[in-house]
Structures are given as structure tokens and as C-alpha cells.
Design a protein around this motif. Structure first.
Motif, PDB file in Angstrom:
ATOM      1  N   LEU A 178       0.854  -1.174   0.000  1.00 25.41           N
ATOM      2  CA  LEU A 178       0.000   0.000   0.000  1.00 25.41           C
ATOM      3  C   LEU A 178       0.894   1.230   0.000  1.00 25.41           C
ATOM      4  CD1 LEU A 178       0.081   1.057   3.255  1.00 25.41           C
ATOM      5  CD2 LEU A 178      -1.279  -1.012   3.463  1.00 25.41           C
ATOM      6  N   GLY A 179       0.303   2.355  -0.252  1.00 23.10           N
ATOM      7  CA  GLY A 179       1.088   3.579  -0.284  1.00 23.10           C
ATOM      8  C   GLY A 179       0.320   4.748   0.278  1.00 23.10           C
ATOM      9  N   THR A 180       1.063   5.779   0.661  1.00 17.83           N
ATOM     10  CA  THR A 180       0.458   6.989   1.180  1.00 17.83           C
ATOM     11  C   THR A 180       1.411   8.157   0.972  1.00 17.83           C
ATOM     12  OG1 THR A 180      -0.487   8.075   3.121  1.00 17.83           O
ATOM     13  CG2 THR A 180       1.338   6.581   3.525  1.00 17.83           C
ATOM     14  N   TYR A 181       0.847   9.320   0.906  1.00 17.48           N
ATOM     15  CA  TYR A 181       1.658  10.531   0.860  1.00 17.48           C
ATOM     16  C   TYR A 181       1.793  11.137   2.252  1.00 17.48           C
ATOM     17  CZ  TYR A 181       1.111  10.274  -4.172  1.00 17.48           C
ATOM     18  OH  TYR A 181       1.139   9.854  -5.476  1.00 17.48           O
ATOM     19  N   ALA A 182       1.078  10.585   3.211  1.00 15.96           N
ATOM     20  CA  ALA A 182       1.091  11.118   4.565  1.00 15.96           C
ATOM     21  C   ALA A 182       2.434  10.846   5.233  1.00 15.96           C
ATOM     22  CB  ALA A 182      -0.033  10.485   5.386  1.00 15.96           C
ATOM     23  N   ASN A 183       2.881  11.784   6.007  1.00 17.94           N
ATOM     24  CA  ASN A 183       4.073  11.611   6.824  1.00 17.94           C
ATOM     25  C   ASN A 183       3.587  11.492   8.262  1.00 17.94           C
ATOM     26  OD1 ASN A 183       6.568  11.502   7.942  1.00 17.94           O
ATOM     27  ND2 ASN A 183       7.180  13.586   7.389  1.00 17.94           N
ATOM     28  N   SER A 184       3.405  10.277   8.710  1.00 18.33           N
ATOM     29  CA  SER A 184       2.789  10.027  10.000  1.00 18.33           C
ATOM     30  C   SER A 184       3.821   9.591  11.033  1.00 18.33           C
ATOM     31  CB  SER A 184       1.716   8.947   9.857  1.00 18.33           C
ATOM     32  OG  SER A 184       1.346   8.462  11.115  1.00 18.33           O
ATOM     33  N   ARG A 185       3.894  10.325  12.119  1.00 25.69           N
ATOM     34  CA  ARG A 185       4.793   9.953  13.212  1.00 25.69           C
ATOM     35  C   ARG A 185       4.338   8.633  13.837  1.00 25.69           C
ATOM     36  NH1 ARG A 185       5.787  14.182  17.827  1.00 25.69           N
ATOM     37  NH2 ARG A 185       6.371  15.327  15.973  1.00 25.69           N
ATOM     38  N   ALA A 186       3.023   8.445  13.978  1.00 23.43           N
ATOM     39  CA  ALA A 186       2.489   7.209  14.570  1.00 23.43           C
ATOM     40  C   ALA A 186       2.864   5.988  13.720  1.00 23.43           C
ATOM     41  CB  ALA A 186       0.977   7.305  14.728  1.00 23.43           C
ATOM     42  N   MET A 187       2.737   6.111  12.389  1.00 24.02           N
ATOM     43  CA  MET A 187       3.092   4.981  11.536  1.00 24.02           C
ATOM     44  C   MET A 187       4.594   4.729  11.580  1.00 24.02           C
ATOM     45  SD  MET A 187       2.313   3.895   7.561  1.00 24.02           S
ATOM     46  CE  MET A 187       0.809   4.754   7.509  1.00 24.02           C
ATOM     47  N   ARG A 188       5.379   5.791  11.572  1.00 20.76           N
ATOM     48  CA  ARG A 188       6.835   5.633  11.653  1.00 20.76           C
ATOM     49  C   ARG A 188       7.219   4.906  12.944  1.00 20.76           C
ATOM     50  NH1 ARG A 188      11.217   7.979   9.299  1.00 20.76           N
ATOM     51  NH2 ARG A 188       9.874   9.436   8.212  1.00 20.76           N
ATOM     52  N   GLN A 189       6.614   5.297  14.062  1.00 16.93           N
ATOM     53  CA  GLN A 189       6.920   4.656  15.339  1.00 16.93           C
ATOM     54  C   GLN A 189       6.494   3.192  15.351  1.00 16.93           C
ATOM     55  OE1 GLN A 189       4.946   7.363  18.018  1.00 16.93           O
ATOM     56  NE2 GLN A 189       6.806   8.588  18.335  1.00 16.93           N
ATOM     57  N   ALA A 190       5.331   2.890  14.785  1.00 15.38           N
ATOM     58  CA  ALA A 190       4.869   1.494  14.715  1.00 15.38           C
ATOM     59  C   ALA A 190       5.817   0.661  13.861  1.00 15.38           C
ATOM     60  CB  ALA A 190       3.448   1.437  14.159  1.00 15.38           C
ATOM     61  N   LEU A 191       6.243   1.207  12.725  1.00 13.98           N
ATOM     62  CA  LEU A 191       7.174   0.485  11.853  1.00 13.98           C
ATOM     63  C   LEU A 191       8.536   0.302  12.531  1.00 13.98           C
ATOM     64  CD1 LEU A 191       6.225   2.127   8.454  1.00 13.98           C
ATOM     65  CD2 LEU A 191       5.931  -0.289   9.072  1.00 13.98           C
ATOM     66  N   GLU A 192       9.013   1.332  13.209  1.00 16.78           N
ATOM     67  CA  GLU A 192      10.306   1.217  13.910  1.00 16.78           C
ATOM     68  C   GLU A 192      10.245   0.151  14.992  1.00 16.78           C
ATOM     69  OE1 GLU A 192      10.992   5.232  15.244  1.00 16.78           O
ATOM     70  OE2 GLU A 192      11.905   5.833  13.300  1.00 16.78           O
ATOM     71  N   LYS A 193       9.136   0.113  15.719  1.00 17.37           N
ATOM     72  CA  LYS A 193       8.977  -0.905  16.761  1.00 17.37           C
ATOM     73  C   LYS A 193       8.887  -2.306  16.138  1.00 17.37           C
ATOM     74  CE  LYS A 193       6.475  -2.060  20.923  1.00 17.37           C
ATOM     75  NZ  LYS A 193       5.399  -1.732  21.832  1.00 17.37           N
ATOM     76  N   ALA A 194       8.088  -2.442  15.084  1.00 13.50           N
ATOM     77  CA  ALA A 194       7.947  -3.745  14.424  1.00 13.50           C
ATOM     78  C   ALA A 194       9.277  -4.212  13.833  1.00 13.50           C
ATOM     79  CB  ALA A 194       6.893  -3.655  13.327  1.00 13.50           C
TER      80      ALA A 194
END
Length: 179
Positions: free
Chosen positions: A157-173
């Protein structure tokens, strides 16, 4: 070895990316990897995918309508649908089903064969049937995958959003999974 699947000759990417060469390498780790398909869902009845669904044995063998493994999700035998808040994952778009097949369709002589036909599929719905979604739901899916044993997280999937929450979830995962 995998040519008994009728559509394998149409899977050009297996040769283009050297996947067939990898199939001939010895298996170093006998554990079957779990690939979380974070997408529109997965058709869990599809004959190429059903044999390779990851099964949460605590839920499969536990009491019905109870959170047997204590992860906060009742009855999540194979995965979770965050769109409808249910363990009954379905795919009304078929994109997630397509992605799951490329990744891990069984070598069962029926249709195609996945890049890793030994892998187990953890279906996670985070996208609507029209293919749209939101960051909050995607973050829930990422967290679920990482907390429930995914070795690989696939998000086609893709997005143009720059989301801190998604970045943190991905970093944790990323600490325990391959993204």
C-alpha cells in the motif's frame, strides 16, 4: 519441483528474481516463517492459501468467544480484520489475496505457487474494500502483526502522509520483523 502448479509458467517473476534458484537451496531453519499480509484482507478459503494460513493454536483449541491467548483479540485464529473489528478476515477487493498468493501460495498442484510456499500467512485487514484506508487502522495492523509473531510484514500500500504514529509502529515492528 514446483511445475505441477498449472499457472507457474505465467509467474515470470519467479525466474526474474531468482526465486526458483532459492527453492533448490537447502533449508537452514525448519521453522515456517509467518508473513503478515497487511492489506484489504485475504480470502482464507482460497485453495492456494488455506493450507498456508498461520494458526494461533491457543485460540483454535481454546474456548469460543474468549481471548484464550490474552492478546486482546477474541478468536483470532488466523488474523484480524481491523475494518470490521472481527477475526473473520475476508477480502472484498482481492488485492490482499493476490499479494498473499505471490508471497506464500501453497505448492499444492492447484494454481500458482508462492515465492515461499513454506511460509504461513497472517491475514490482517486494514484497508476498505475500495482500497482506501487511514493511518490509525494501518498502525493497529502493524502493531498486531509484530505482537503476534509475524516474521515478515508485507504492506503493499502507499500513502503521501508523513505520519509519526506509523513511523513509530514500523520502527517498533522492525525490531522483531522484516518489513
Amino acid at each position: 519441483i514446483f511445475d505441477g502448479n498449472p499457472f507457474v509458467t505465467q509467474q515470470w517473476y519467479l525466474d526474474a528474481y531468482g526465486v526458483k534458484t532459492l527453492w533448490n537451496k537447502p533449508i537452514v531453519n525448519p521453522k515456517r516463517p509467518v508473513i503478515a499480509i497487511i492489506d484489504t484482507g485475504v480470502d482464507m478459503t482460497h485453495p492456494d492459501l488455506a493450507p498456508n494460513l498461520r494458526t494461533n493454536t491457543a485460540e483454535a483449541e481454546g474456548e469460543a468467544n474468549y481471548d484464550n491467548d490474552g492478546n486482546g483479540f477474541k478468536g483470532d485464529v488466523h488474523g484480524w480484520d481491523f475494518i470490521n473489528n472481527t477475526p473473520n478476515v475476508r477480502d472484498f477487493n482481492m488485492h490482499g489475496t493476490h499479494v498473499a498468493g505471490i508471497a506464500a501460495a501453497a505448492n499444492n498442484g492447484i494454481g500458482i505457487v508462492g515465492a515461499n510456499p513454506r511460509a504461513l500467512i497472517m491475514p490482517i485487514s486494514v484497508m476498505q474494500s475500495d482500497g482506501t484506508g487511514d493511518v490509525a487502522t494501518i498502525v493497529k495492523g502493524i502493531n498486531y502483526a509484530a505482537q503476534n509473531g509475524a516474521d515478515v510484514v508485507n504492506m503493499s500500500l502507499g500513502t503521501y502522509a508523513n505520519s509519526r504514529a506509523m513511523r513509530q509502529a514500523l520502527e517498533k515492528a522492525y525490531q522483531t520483523t522484516v518489513i
